[in-house]
Design a protein around this motif. Structure first.
Motif, PDB file in Angstrom:
ATOM      1  N   LEU A   2      10.112 -66.801   7.714  1.00  0.00           N
ATOM      2  CA  LEU A   2       9.595 -65.448   7.896  1.00  0.00           C
ATOM      3  C   LEU A   2       9.037 -64.915   6.584  1.00  0.00           C
ATOM      4  O   LEU A   2       9.591 -65.172   5.518  1.00  0.00           O
ATOM      5  N   GLU A   3       7.945 -64.154   6.684  1.00  0.00           N
ATOM      6  CA  GLU A   3       7.331 -63.565   5.491  1.00  0.00           C
ATOM      7  C   GLU A   3       7.199 -62.060   5.684  1.00  0.00           C
ATOM      8  O   GLU A   3       6.506 -61.603   6.591  1.00  0.00           O
ATOM      9  N   SER A   4       7.869 -61.291   4.842  1.00  0.00           N
ATOM     10  CA  SER A   4       7.720 -59.833   4.862  1.00  0.00           C
ATOM     11  C   SER A   4       6.407 -59.475   4.195  1.00  0.00           C
ATOM     12  O   SER A   4       6.072 -60.008   3.139  1.00  0.00           O
ATOM     13  N   ILE A   5       5.662 -58.550   4.813  1.00  0.00           N
ATOM     14  CA  ILE A   5       4.329 -58.208   4.321  1.00  0.00           C
ATOM     15  C   ILE A   5       4.236 -56.708   4.052  1.00  0.00           C
ATOM     16  O   ILE A   5       4.488 -55.895   4.941  1.00  0.00           O
ATOM     17  N   ASN A   6       3.896 -56.369   2.818  1.00  0.00           N
ATOM     18  CA  ASN A   6       3.622 -54.996   2.399  1.00  0.00           C
ATOM     19  C   ASN A   6       2.327 -55.005   1.601  1.00  0.00           C
ATOM     20  O   ASN A   6       2.340 -55.120   0.378  1.00  0.00           O
ATOM     21  N   PRO A   7       1.179 -54.905   2.296  1.00  0.00           N
ATOM     22  CA  PRO A   7      -0.103 -54.979   1.598  1.00  0.00           C
ATOM     23  C   PRO A   7      -0.288 -53.853   0.594  1.00  0.00           C
ATOM     24  O   PRO A   7       0.154 -52.728   0.834  1.00  0.00           O
ATOM     25  N   ARG A   8      -0.949 -54.143  -0.501  1.00  0.00           N
ATOM     26  CA  ARG A   8      -1.238 -53.114  -1.504  1.00  0.00           C
ATOM     27  C   ARG A   8      -2.201 -52.070  -0.971  1.00  0.00           C
ATOM     28  O   ARG A   8      -2.269 -50.961  -1.481  1.00  0.00           O
ATOM     29  N   SER A   9      -2.961 -52.416   0.064  1.00  0.00           N
ATOM     30  CA  SER A   9      -3.932 -51.481   0.650  1.00  0.00           C
ATOM     31  C   SER A   9      -3.290 -50.491   1.625  1.00  0.00           C
ATOM     32  O   SER A   9      -3.966 -49.645   2.190  1.00  0.00           O
ATOM     33  N   VAL A  10      -1.970 -50.605   1.820  1.00  0.00           N
ATOM     34  CA  VAL A  10      -1.208 -49.691   2.679  1.00  0.00           C
ATOM     35  C   VAL A  10      -0.143 -49.033   1.810  1.00  0.00           C
ATOM     36  O   VAL A  10       0.364 -49.638   0.865  1.00  0.00           O
TER      37      VAL A  10
END
Length: 128
Positions: A2-10
């Motif tokens: 699993l990969e947690s994703i927190n984009p810098r654009s959000v």
């Protein structure tokens, strides 16, 4: 994995959760019904914190019983009948999650299945 994703654009998450979780195809999925603050003996725990702790104890017991753990959680949804309590709920969730970041939604609702229930938490987990 699993990969947690927190984009810098959000915007940065307000607490310990991920905006998204990527999971490869081919895993085993466990969907957990909404858990309320009811202990194994059938009694309803009193107070929001006690009910939240019981919700998480129930979720962790279900996970463990199926060979999953907190690190396998990909989505959690919390429903709370008391307005403005997200700061009470977060530390309880964070402790139960044991450092895992998953997608999380917190909702304030008018009521649950019983007026005795102050909180309900549902979850989804994936294992590879």
């Amino acid at each position: 994995m699993l990969e947690s994703i927190n984009p810098r654009s959000v915007h940065t998450p307000a607490s310990r959760y991920a905006h998204a979780v990527r999971m490869p195809v081919g895993g085993e999925r466990l969907v957990i019904s909404g858990q309320v603050g009811v202990a194994p003996d059938g009694s309803v725990r009193q107070g929001l914190e006690a009910q939240a702790e019981q919700c998480w104890a129930n979720i962790l017991a279900i996970l463990e019983g199926q060979g999953f753990g907190p690190a396998d959680l990909v989505k959690v949804t919390t429903f709370c009948t008391l307005p403005g309590q997200v700061t009470v709920i977060r530390p309880i969730r964070d402790k139960a999650m044991a450092g895992n970041l998953c997608a999380h939604t917190y909702l304030e609702v008018a009521g649950l299945a019983s007026p005795d229930f102050l909180i309900e938490i549902e979850a989804e987990a994936v294992r590879f």
